[in-house]
Design a protein around this motif. Structure first.
Motif, PDB file in Angstrom:
ATOM      1  N   LEU A  52       0.849  -1.181   0.000  1.00  0.00           N
ATOM      2  CA  LEU A  52       0.000   0.000   0.000  1.00  0.00           C
ATOM      3  C   LEU A  52       0.891   1.241   0.000  1.00  0.00           C
ATOM      4  CD1 LEU A  52      -2.731  -1.006   2.633  1.00  0.00           C
ATOM      5  CD2 LEU A  52      -2.708  -1.392   0.161  1.00  0.00           C
ATOM      6  N   ARG A  53       0.832   1.974  -1.086  1.00  0.00           N
ATOM      7  CA  ARG A  53       1.641   3.195  -1.227  1.00  0.00           C
ATOM      8  C   ARG A  53       0.812   4.380  -0.761  1.00  0.00           C
ATOM      9  NH1 ARG A  53       2.262   6.738  -5.842  1.00  0.00           N
ATOM     10  NH2 ARG A  53       4.196   7.970  -5.676  1.00  0.00           N
ATOM     11  N   ILE A  54       1.233   4.975   0.342  1.00  0.00           N
ATOM     12  CA  ILE A  54       0.508   6.109   0.922  1.00  0.00           C
ATOM     13  C   ILE A  54       1.282   7.386   0.634  1.00  0.00           C
ATOM     14  CG2 ILE A  54      -0.333   7.150   3.050  1.00  0.00           C
ATOM     15  CD1 ILE A  54      -0.700   4.323   4.152  1.00  0.00           C
ATOM     16  N   SER A  55       0.730   8.180  -0.272  1.00  0.00           N
ATOM     17  CA  SER A  55       1.377   9.431  -0.667  1.00  0.00           C
ATOM     18  C   SER A  55       0.336  10.538  -0.760  1.00  0.00           C
ATOM     19  CB  SER A  55       2.070   9.272  -2.022  1.00  0.00           C
ATOM     20  OG  SER A  55       2.497  10.530  -2.515  1.00  0.00           O
ATOM     21  N   PRO A  56       0.556  11.661  -0.069  1.00  0.00           N
ATOM     22  CA  PRO A  56      -0.394  12.785  -0.163  1.00  0.00           C
ATOM     23  C   PRO A  56      -0.544  13.325  -1.572  1.00  0.00           C
ATOM     24  CG  PRO A  56       1.093  13.051   1.708  1.00  0.00           C
ATOM     25  CD  PRO A  56       1.632  11.913   0.897  1.00  0.00           C
ATOM     26  N   ASP A  57       0.413  13.022  -2.449  1.00  0.00           N
ATOM     27  CA  ASP A  57       0.341  13.498  -3.835  1.00  0.00           C
ATOM     28  C   ASP A  57      -0.569  12.639  -4.712  1.00  0.00           C
ATOM     29  OD1 ASP A  57       2.125  15.554  -3.289  1.00  0.00           O
ATOM     30  OD2 ASP A  57       3.870  14.308  -3.735  1.00  0.00           O
ATOM     31  N   CYS A  58      -0.921  11.427  -4.217  1.00  0.00           N
ATOM     32  CA  CYS A  58      -1.727  10.502  -5.030  1.00  0.00           C
ATOM     33  C   CYS A  58      -3.188  10.575  -4.616  1.00  0.00           C
ATOM     34  CB  CYS A  58      -1.188   9.086  -4.895  1.00  0.00           C
ATOM     35  SG  CYS A  58       0.452   8.864  -5.600  1.00  0.00           S
ATOM     36  N   LEU A  59      -3.827  11.672  -4.938  1.00  0.00           N
ATOM     37  CA  LEU A  59      -5.239  11.865  -4.610  1.00  0.00           C
ATOM     38  C   LEU A  59      -6.112  11.274  -5.709  1.00  0.00           C
ATOM     39  CD1 LEU A  59      -5.205  15.581  -3.383  1.00  0.00           C
ATOM     40  CD2 LEU A  59      -5.204  13.533  -1.961  1.00  0.00           C
ATOM     41  N   VAL A  60      -7.219  10.654  -5.298  1.00  0.00           N
ATOM     42  CA  VAL A  60      -8.201  10.175  -6.266  1.00  0.00           C
ATOM     43  C   VAL A  60      -8.842  11.357  -6.969  1.00  0.00           C
ATOM     44  CG1 VAL A  60     -10.369   8.924  -6.551  1.00  0.00           C
ATOM     45  CG2 VAL A  60      -8.614   8.041  -4.999  1.00  0.00           C
ATOM     46  N   SER A  61      -9.160  12.401  -6.199  1.00  0.00           N
ATOM     47  CA  SER A  61      -9.718  13.637  -6.747  1.00  0.00           C
ATOM     48  C   SER A  61      -9.529  14.730  -5.708  1.00  0.00           C
ATOM     49  CB  SER A  61     -11.211  13.483  -7.081  1.00  0.00           C
ATOM     50  OG  SER A  61     -11.987  13.522  -5.898  1.00  0.00           O
TER      51      SER A  61
ATOM     52  N   ASP B  33      -5.211   7.277  -3.666  1.00  0.00           N
ATOM     53  CA  ASP B  33      -5.037   6.103  -4.515  1.00  0.00           C
ATOM     54  C   ASP B  33      -3.863   5.313  -3.955  1.00  0.00           C
ATOM     55  OD1 ASP B  33      -4.597   4.192  -6.419  1.00  0.00           O
ATOM     56  OD2 ASP B  33      -4.631   5.578  -8.122  1.00  0.00           O
ATOM     57  N   LEU B  34      -4.140   4.122  -3.444  1.00  0.00           N
ATOM     58  CA  LEU B  34      -3.116   3.312  -2.783  1.00  0.00           C
ATOM     59  C   LEU B  34      -2.348   2.420  -3.748  1.00  0.00           C
ATOM     60  CD1 LEU B  34      -5.219   2.263   0.331  1.00  0.00           C
ATOM     61  CD2 LEU B  34      -3.464   4.039   0.215  1.00  0.00           C
ATOM     62  N   GLY B  35      -2.789   2.369  -4.998  1.00  0.00           N
ATOM     63  CA  GLY B  35      -2.075   1.585  -5.988  1.00  0.00           C
ATOM     64  C   GLY B  35      -2.130   0.092  -5.762  1.00  0.00           C
ATOM     65  N   TYR B  36      -3.230  -0.400  -5.166  1.00  0.00           N
ATOM     66  CA  TYR B  36      -3.330  -1.835  -4.864  1.00  0.00           C
ATOM     67  C   TYR B  36      -4.583  -2.414  -5.486  1.00  0.00           C
ATOM     68  CZ  TYR B  36      -4.284  -6.138  -2.350  1.00  0.00           C
ATOM     69  OH  TYR B  36      -4.584  -7.433  -2.059  1.00  0.00           O
ATOM     70  N   ARG B  37      -4.448  -3.616  -6.036  1.00  0.00           N
ATOM     71  CA  ARG B  37      -5.593  -4.343  -6.566  1.00  0.00           C
ATOM     72  C   ARG B  37      -5.549  -5.772  -6.033  1.00  0.00           C
ATOM     73  NH1 ARG B  37      -6.168   0.132  -7.245  1.00  0.00           N
ATOM     74  NH2 ARG B  37      -6.744   1.316  -9.102  1.00  0.00           N
ATOM     75  N   SER B  38      -6.615  -6.215  -5.417  1.00  0.00           N
ATOM     76  CA  SER B  38      -6.679  -7.544  -4.809  1.00  0.00           C
ATOM     77  C   SER B  38      -7.146  -8.594  -5.814  1.00  0.00           C
ATOM     78  CB  SER B  38      -7.644  -7.509  -3.622  1.00  0.00           C
ATOM     79  OG  SER B  38      -7.972  -8.801  -3.164  1.00  0.00           O
ATOM     80  N   GLU B  39      -6.914  -9.861  -5.468  1.00  0.00           N
ATOM     81  CA  GLU B  39      -7.538 -10.947  -6.202  1.00  0.00           C
ATOM     82  C   GLU B  39      -9.056 -10.835  -6.066  1.00  0.00           C
ATOM     83  OE1 GLU B  39      -3.986 -13.008  -4.064  1.00  0.00           O
ATOM     84  OE2 GLU B  39      -5.213 -11.227  -3.778  1.00  0.00           O
ATOM     85  N   LEU B  40      -9.771 -11.294  -7.090  1.00  0.00           N
ATOM     86  CA  LEU B  40     -11.220 -11.188  -7.107  1.00  0.00           C
ATOM     87  C   LEU B  40     -11.873 -12.490  -6.653  1.00  0.00           C
ATOM     88  CD1 LEU B  40     -11.791  -9.276 -10.466  1.00  0.00           C
ATOM     89  CD2 LEU B  40     -11.544  -8.325  -8.163  1.00  0.00           C
TER      90      LEU B  40
ATOM     91  N   LEU C 125       5.322   4.659   2.859  1.00  0.00           N
ATOM     92  CA  LEU C 125       4.941   6.063   3.007  1.00  0.00           C
ATOM     93  C   LEU C 125       5.882   6.949   2.206  1.00  0.00           C
ATOM     94  CD1 LEU C 125       3.669   4.649   5.607  1.00  0.00           C
ATOM     95  CD2 LEU C 125       3.562   6.966   6.505  1.00  0.00           C
ATOM     96  N   GLU C 126       5.284   7.765   1.368  1.00  0.00           N
ATOM     97  CA  GLU C 126       6.043   8.707   0.554  1.00  0.00           C
ATOM     98  C   GLU C 126       5.442  10.093   0.765  1.00  0.00           C
ATOM     99  OE1 GLU C 126       5.851   7.354  -3.437  1.00  0.00           O
ATOM    100  OE2 GLU C 126       6.879   5.461  -3.033  1.00  0.00           O
ATOM    101  N   GLY C 127       6.208  10.977   1.365  1.00  0.00           N
ATOM    102  CA  GLY C 127       5.721  12.333   1.594  1.00  0.00           C
ATOM    103  C   GLY C 127       4.871  12.478   2.836  1.00  0.00           C
TER     104      GLY C 127
END
Length: 554
Positions: A32-41, A436-443, A493-495
C-alpha cells in the motif's frame, strides 16, 4: 424500505447442485503506497454520507428516540418536553449527535409515509387522531409529528429531511406541508405553525423527497414509472413556487433499472438528487440461485450497490446529454441541464436478513447483528466512501432499534457489532480527500447475492480505502473478506511522516458472535497505539482501521 418485495410468499432458494466452487487457498502479499500526492480527486468527502433515518415502524420512534407511552423509561433517562409531549431518550441523543455525529435525519418513512397525513400529527396531543397504519399493520398514535421531529433535529443539530406522501397523499397536502414548515408570510399554514410552536421562525426544511419506493407493489399507491414521473414533475413545480430554495429528491429503485432510466429522463433538470435503495441479504433465502454461502453473500453483497451507483451515474449523465443536445425536438433542448449537479441520494442502505428480521414487520425488524453482518457493513461503508463524488447523501436504515446498530431497552443501550465501524467512519472518514493506494486484490468468483454481481462486478477479497485529512492525518480501512486466509501488507509512506499510529482491529473466530444484553461487549474493536507501522497482518474475515498521525513532508 425494501429492495425486493418483503411481503411476497417465500419460494425458497433455487436448489442447484452443490457448487464446486472453492476459495483461492491464499492471498498474495500487498503493498500500500501512501502518498499525499496521489489523490483520487480534489473533492472533499461530505459528512452527509453518514446521515440517518427514522420511521414509524416497531420501536424506531416510540421506545427508540422518544419514550414508549405504555412503558416509559426512568425519568433520569428522559429529557422532558413541553406540552406533555413524549420525553426524548437522552442516551440516544448523545449517541446520534456526539458519537455518530449525524448530519441529516430522514423522516417519516419509508413505507410508512405512503399512508401518512401530516396534519394528523400537529396541534394539541389530545386532538390528534389514531390512524390505521397500512405499511406495517399497526396503529399510529400521531403523538410524534412534524413539530416534534423538527425540535428533535434541532437538539441533534442535524438537518431535517422530509419525505412526501405520494401514495394516498395529495398535491395540495404536499404544498401545505411545505408552507407549514417553511412559510414566512402572513398565511394560514405559516400562522398555524406559529400557533403550534410558539415561535415565529420557520422550520426551514431544505431536503424534500418526492415519495418513497413508489415503484414497489408493497407500497401503498404504487405507480408506474410514467405516472410517477408525470406526478412528480407537477408536484415539483408547485413546491418550488412555495419555496424555490428547497432541494428535491426523486424516487428511484436500485439505480440500475428501467424505472431509474425513465424517471431520470423525465425529471432531469427538475430534481437535485435521485434516491436509490438496497438492502444486502434481503430476500437471499427466496431469490438466490444457490443455497448456502450465507457468509459470502453477506460480505460480498455490497458490490451490487457499487455497480448500481455506477450505472445510476451513467443514467444521470445520459439524461443530461439527451436533454441538452441529443433530442430531435429542438424546443426541448436545455443546455443548462448538463451543468446542473444531480447526485445520488442513497437514503436507505443496510444489511438486512429477513430470516432474522421478517419483512412483514412482525418483530419490528429488530435484527441482532453478528460478526459477519459487521463485515458486510464495513463493505457498505467502503462503497459509499469510494463513490462519495456520486453519492451526495446516504442514510443508514435505520438509526435506532429497526435493523439498527443501536438498540434500546427500557433503561439501557446496546451497541451492536455493526455500530463500531459506523462510528469510526462517521467520525474519521469525512472532511478529507481519498488516496489512490495503488493496490488491486484478487477477485472473488463464487456465489453471490444478488446473483448477477459475480458475473458483472466480481468483488475483491481484500478491500482497502484511505483518506488524507488535512496535512496531519491519514485514515486507512482494510477489509479482508477471505474466510480462511490472512493478508500481509507493507505500508510504503512517501511524503508523509508518522508520529503515532492507532490501530483498531475487529476479529472473531466465531462468525456468529454478537453483542447481547447479557454480553454487551463481545464484539468490539481492539485498539493499540504504536510509534512505527510499516507492516500489517490482516487476519482472515477481519476489519482493521488505522489512524496515522504525523505530517506531510515535501
Amino acid at each position: 424500505m425494501a429492495g425486493v418485495d418483503p411481503y411476497a410468499q417465500s419460494k425458497g432458494a433455487v436448489n442447484l447442485p452443490p457448487s464446486s466452487f472453492k476459495h483461492i487457498a491464499s492471498l498474495r502479499p500487498g503493498r500500500l503506497r501512501i502518498s499525499p500526492d496521489c489523490l483520487v480527486s480534489d473533492e472533499v468527502v461530505s459528512d452527509k454520507l453518514y446521515s440517518g433515518f427514522v420511521e414509524h415502524l416497531g420501536r424506531g420512534i416510540y421506545g427508540g428516540i422518544v419514550a414508549l407511552p405504555t412503558d416509559p423509561s426512568p425519568a433520569e433517562l428522559l429529557q422532558p418536553q413541553p406540552q406533555d409531549r413524549l420525553g426524548w431518550r437522552k442516551d440516544v441523543i448523545r449517541v446520534l449527535r456526539d458519537d455518530l455525529e449525524m448530519p441529516v435525519l430522514r423522516w417519516p418513512g419509508g413505507n410508512f409515509v405512503s399512508n401518512y397525513h401530516w396534519q394528523d400529527g400537529i396541534g394539541p396531543l389530545k386532538d390528534r387522531p389514531k390512524r390505521i397504519e397500512l405499511a406495517w399493520g399497526a396503529t399510529e398514535s400521531n403523538l410524534f409529528g412534524t413539530d416534534e421531529f423538527i425540535d428533535y433535529c434541532r437538539e441533534l443539530k442535524v438537518e431535517p429531511y422530509l419525505c412526501l406522501n405520494m401514495g394516498t397523499g395529495t398535491y395540495e397536502e404536499a404544498l401545505a406541508w411545505l408552507e407549514y414548515c417553511n412559510g414566512t408570510g402572513d398565511t394560514y399554514w405559516a400562522n398555524l405553525r406559529r400557533k403550534n410552536t410558539g415561535r415565529d421562525e420557520p422550520h426551514a426544511v431544505k431536503w424534500w423527497g418526492l415519495g418513497n419506493e413508489v415503484h414497489g407493489p408493497w407500497q401503498v399507491g404504487h405507480l408506474s414509472a410514467t405516472d410517477y414521473t408525470t406526478t412528480a414533475k407537477r408536484w415539483a413545480h408547485g413546491l418550488r413556487l412555495v419555496d424555490p430554495t428547497i432541494k428535491l429528491v426523486s424516487c428511484g429503485n436500485q439505480g440500475n433499472s428501467e424505472w431509474d432510466r425513465e424517471v431520470l429522463n423525465g425529471l432531469i433538470g427538475v430534481v437535485d438528487l435521485h434516491s436509490i435503495h438496497l438492502y444486502t441479504m434481503l430476500g437471499h433465502e427466496r431469490y438466490s440461485d444457490c443455497a448456502g454461502f450465507e457468509y459470502e453473500k453477506n460480505v460480498f453483497g455490497p458490490m451490487a450497490a457499487e455497480r448500481g451507483i455506477e450505472i445510476c451515474t451513467s443514467l444521470i449523465e445520459l439524461a443530461k446529454i439527451e436533454r441538452s443536445g441529443q433530442v430531435l425536438d429542438w424546443n426541448q433542448r436545455d443546455a443548462q441541464v448538463a451543468a446542473r449537479d444531480v447526485k445520488i441520494c442513497y437514503d436507505e442502505w443496510n444489511v438486512w436478513d429477513e430470516v432474522k428480521a421478517p419483512g412483514d414487520g412482525s418483530n419490528g425488524l429488530e435484527q441482532i447483528y453478528d460478526f459477519t453482518d459487521m463485515l458486510g457493513t464495513v463493505a457498505w461503508l467502503h462503497v459509499l466512501l469510494r463513490k462519495h463524488r456520486e453519492v451526495g447523501m446516504a442514510c443508514i436504515a435505520q438509526s435506532v432499534n429497526v435493523i439498527s446498530p443501536l438498540m434500546t431497552s427500557r433503561d439501557g443501550l446496546l451497541f451492536q457489532a455493526t455500530y463500531w465501524p459506523l462510528r469510526l467512519f462517521a467520525r474519521l472518514m469525512k472532511g478529507g480527500k481519498l488516496l489512490d493506494l495503488g493496490y488491486r486484490s484478487e477477485l472473488y468468483h463464487g456465489p453471490t447475492y444478488p446473483t448477477w454481481t459475480r458475473h458483472i462486478a466480481p468483488p475483491p477479497y481484500v478491500d482497502v480505502i484511505a483518506m488524507l485529512a488535512g496535512e496531519t492525518s491519514v485514515r486507512l480501512s482494510i477489509l479482508n473478506r477471505h474466510p480462511t486466509a490472512d493478508w500481509e501488507c507493507n505500508l510504503v509512506l512517501e511524503g508523509f511522516q508518522i508520529k503515532t499510529a492507532e490501530v483498531h482491529e475487529m476479529y472473531e473466530d466465531d462468525l456468529l458472535a454478537k453483542n447481547t444484553w447479557e454480553d454487551k461487549e463481545r464484539v468490539k474493536p481492539e485498539t493499540r497505539t504504536v510509534d512505527k507501522l510499516d507492516k500489517l497482518t490482516v487476519k482472515r474475515h477481519s476489519f482493521v482501521f488505522v489512524v496515522l498521525e504525523g505530517h506531510c513532508v515535501k
